[in-house]
Write a protein that holds these residues in place. Structure first.
Motif, short mmCIF file in Angstrom:
data_model
loop_
_atom_site.label_atom_id
_atom_site.label_comp_id
_atom_site.label_asym_id
_atom_site.label_seq_id
_atom_site.Cartn_x
_atom_site.Cartn_y
_atom_site.Cartn_z
N UNK A 24 0.92 -1.23 0.09
CA UNK A 24 -0.21 -0.06 -0.11
C UNK A 24 0.85 1.19 -0.28
N UNK A 25 0.10 2.52 -0.42
CA UNK A 25 1.08 3.73 -0.24
C UNK A 25 1.90 3.90 0.99
N UNK A 26 3.11 4.51 0.89
CA UNK A 26 4.00 4.79 2.03
C UNK A 26 3.25 5.42 3.07
N UNK A 27 2.41 6.41 2.81
CA UNK A 27 1.66 7.12 3.80
C UNK A 27 0.47 6.31 4.56
N UNK A 28 0.06 5.32 4.15
CA UNK A 28 -1.33 4.69 4.32
C UNK A 28 -1.13 4.21 6.03
N UNK A 29 0.01 4.07 6.64
CA UNK A 29 0.05 3.63 7.99
C UNK A 29 -0.51 4.53 9.02
N UNK A 30 -0.36 6.06 8.59
CA UNK A 30 -1.04 7.07 9.16
C UNK A 30 -2.48 7.33 8.96
N UNK A 31 -3.10 6.59 8.19
CA UNK A 31 -4.67 6.66 7.90
C UNK A 31 -5.15 8.06 7.77
N UNK A 32 -6.30 8.30 8.23
CA UNK A 32 -6.82 9.51 8.23
C UNK A 32 -6.56 10.64 9.29
N UNK A 33 -5.19 10.19 9.78
CA UNK A 33 -4.67 11.05 11.05
C UNK A 33 -3.51 11.82 10.18
N UNK A 34 -3.12 11.58 9.00
CA UNK A 34 -1.81 12.26 8.34
C UNK A 34 -1.98 13.77 8.33
N UNK A 35 -3.22 14.34 7.86
CA UNK A 35 -3.35 15.74 7.69
C UNK A 35 -3.19 16.39 9.45
N UNK A 36 -3.73 15.88 10.07
CA UNK A 36 -3.40 16.12 11.55
C UNK A 36 -2.06 16.31 11.84
N UNK A 37 -1.35 15.09 11.36
CA UNK A 37 -0.12 15.08 11.89
C UNK A 37 0.79 16.16 11.20
N UNK A 38 0.51 16.40 9.99
CA UNK A 38 1.20 17.33 9.12
C UNK A 38 1.04 18.75 9.53
N UNK A 39 -0.05 19.00 10.25
CA UNK A 39 -0.47 20.52 10.58
C UNK A 39 0.34 20.79 11.78
N UNK A 40 0.92 19.87 12.39
CA UNK A 40 1.60 20.24 13.79
C UNK A 40 2.82 20.94 13.31
N UNK A 41 3.37 21.82 14.35
CA UNK A 41 4.76 22.40 13.89
C UNK A 41 5.77 21.35 14.44
N UNK A 42 5.63 20.51 15.38
CA UNK A 42 6.51 19.54 15.53
C UNK A 42 6.11 18.03 16.01
N UNK A 43 6.54 17.10 15.60
CA UNK A 43 5.96 15.56 16.15
C UNK A 43 7.07 14.71 16.63
N UNK A 44 6.78 14.17 17.94
CA UNK A 44 7.69 13.36 18.48
C UNK A 44 7.15 12.33 18.88
#
Length: 331
Positions: A24-44
């Motif tokens: 499956x596509x590389x970003x599929x592991x993040x499901x529909x949370x991807x946009x929320x993750x990418x909207x953050x300024x930092x992710x740990x």
């Protein structure tokens, strides 16, 4: 505008997750949370696996599970989600021996993803990660009390391992040294990421509560706990969020129908312009099909109820925010 930092529990990309990602596509592991993750300024995140196709399973001591992910997809997936820093002090980073740990360190370094908690020597393992997020300087320390055989020495790679007990002088001295190195960078924000305690435990022991408060007294701004596979309560101590356990974010684990280790949150800490935590937002998540998703109504309600109950001993109160919760850290 406030700076928004995301903190997650265990990100385990091996076994069935790894197999699924090959189809499956590389970003599929993040499901529909991807946009929320990418909207953050930092992710740990706590990276609960090796990034390697090499090495061999650890056999020096008894190990029931061995986790690794193919870096060909896993590194781009971390990049797509906007992961800025990985905690590596955990009980799986050496699952495929030193060559796989070396691969993990190299792949993260090549991708420009900061890491802390494991290294080529003990000094390296205890070194803080330092990074700039939205013009704020962040220092990040990663420590674990798991798996003594994975501990780094001055001549061998491994993890930053300590005992989380304020009465343990050796462990406290090691943590003080790591924090001193972090404070020497004069960061705007200091994070301590702790992989501590046993699995499937809903409440932190008194010793962890004392240790977390000691960390805040020593200048830590966010305590980021993980290891139990289920989220635990949140405490606000001296205006600083203590996330005793952030649970599981993505994995392929069997689900306990009572504890629901497939349910947790994306923990979002909002900072002032000077880097002071001012608000904590909790976005409910659930794992399905070896991917993380926004929690549905029933799962979100379950998680809100459990988090309120588990946080009650700390006198933490939450306001409802959509399907999630919010805590004013200035209150």
């Amino acid at each position: 505008m406030s700076t928004r930092l995301g903190f997650t529990g265990d990100v385990m990309l091996g076994r069935l997750v790894d197999e699924s990602q090959r189809r499956r596509p590389v970003a599929a592991v993040w499901g529909d949370v991807l946009d929320r993750l990418r909207a953050l300024d930092g992710l740990f995140v706590n990276l609960e696996c090796c990034l390697s196709t090499g090495g061999r399973p650890w056999r020096r001591t008894e190990r029931a599970f061995h986790f690794r992910a193919d870096p060909e997809w896993a590194v781009p997936a971390l990049e797509r989600a906007g992961v800025d820093c990985c905690a590596l002090a955990n009980n799986h980073v050496l699952d495929f021996e030193v060559p796989a740990l070396e691969d993990t360190l190299s792949h993260l370094e090549d991708a420009g993803i900061a890491r802390a908690g494991a290294g080529r020597t003990r000094t390296d393992a205890f070194a803080p990660a330092t990074l700039t997020v939205a013009d704020l300087d962040v220092a990040f320390v990663s420590l674990t009390d798991n798996t003594p055989e994975y501990a780094a020495t001055e001549t061998s790679p491994g993890t930053a391992r300590v005992e989380f007990d304020v009465d343990d002088e050796e462990g406290r001295a090691a943590v003080e040294g790591a924090l001193e190195r972090a404070r020497a960078r004069d960061p705007d924000l200091l994070v301590a990421s702790l992989h501590w305690g046993p699995n499937m435990v809903e409440t932190p022991p008194d010793s962890f509560r004392a240790f977390a408060r000691w960390l805040v007294d020593e200048g830590v701004d966010v305590v980021h706990g993980h290891s139990a596979h289920v989220f635990q309560g949140v405490e606000v101590y001296r205006g600083r969020p203590v996330l005793y356990d952030t649970g599981d974010f993505v994995d392929d684990y069997a689900v306990d129908e009572r504890l629901r280790n497939d349910r947790s949150f994306l923990f979002e800490v909002r900072l002032s312009r000077t880097g002071t935590p001012v608000e904590l937002r909790l976005h409910p998540t659930e794992i399905e099909g070896c991917a993380v998703h926004e929690a549905g109504e029933e799962a979100a309600a379950w998680s809100r109820e459990r988090l309120r109950a588990r946080s009650a001993p700390f006198e933490t109160t939450f306001e409802r925010a959509g399907r999630g919760l919010v805590v004013d850290l200035d209150a």
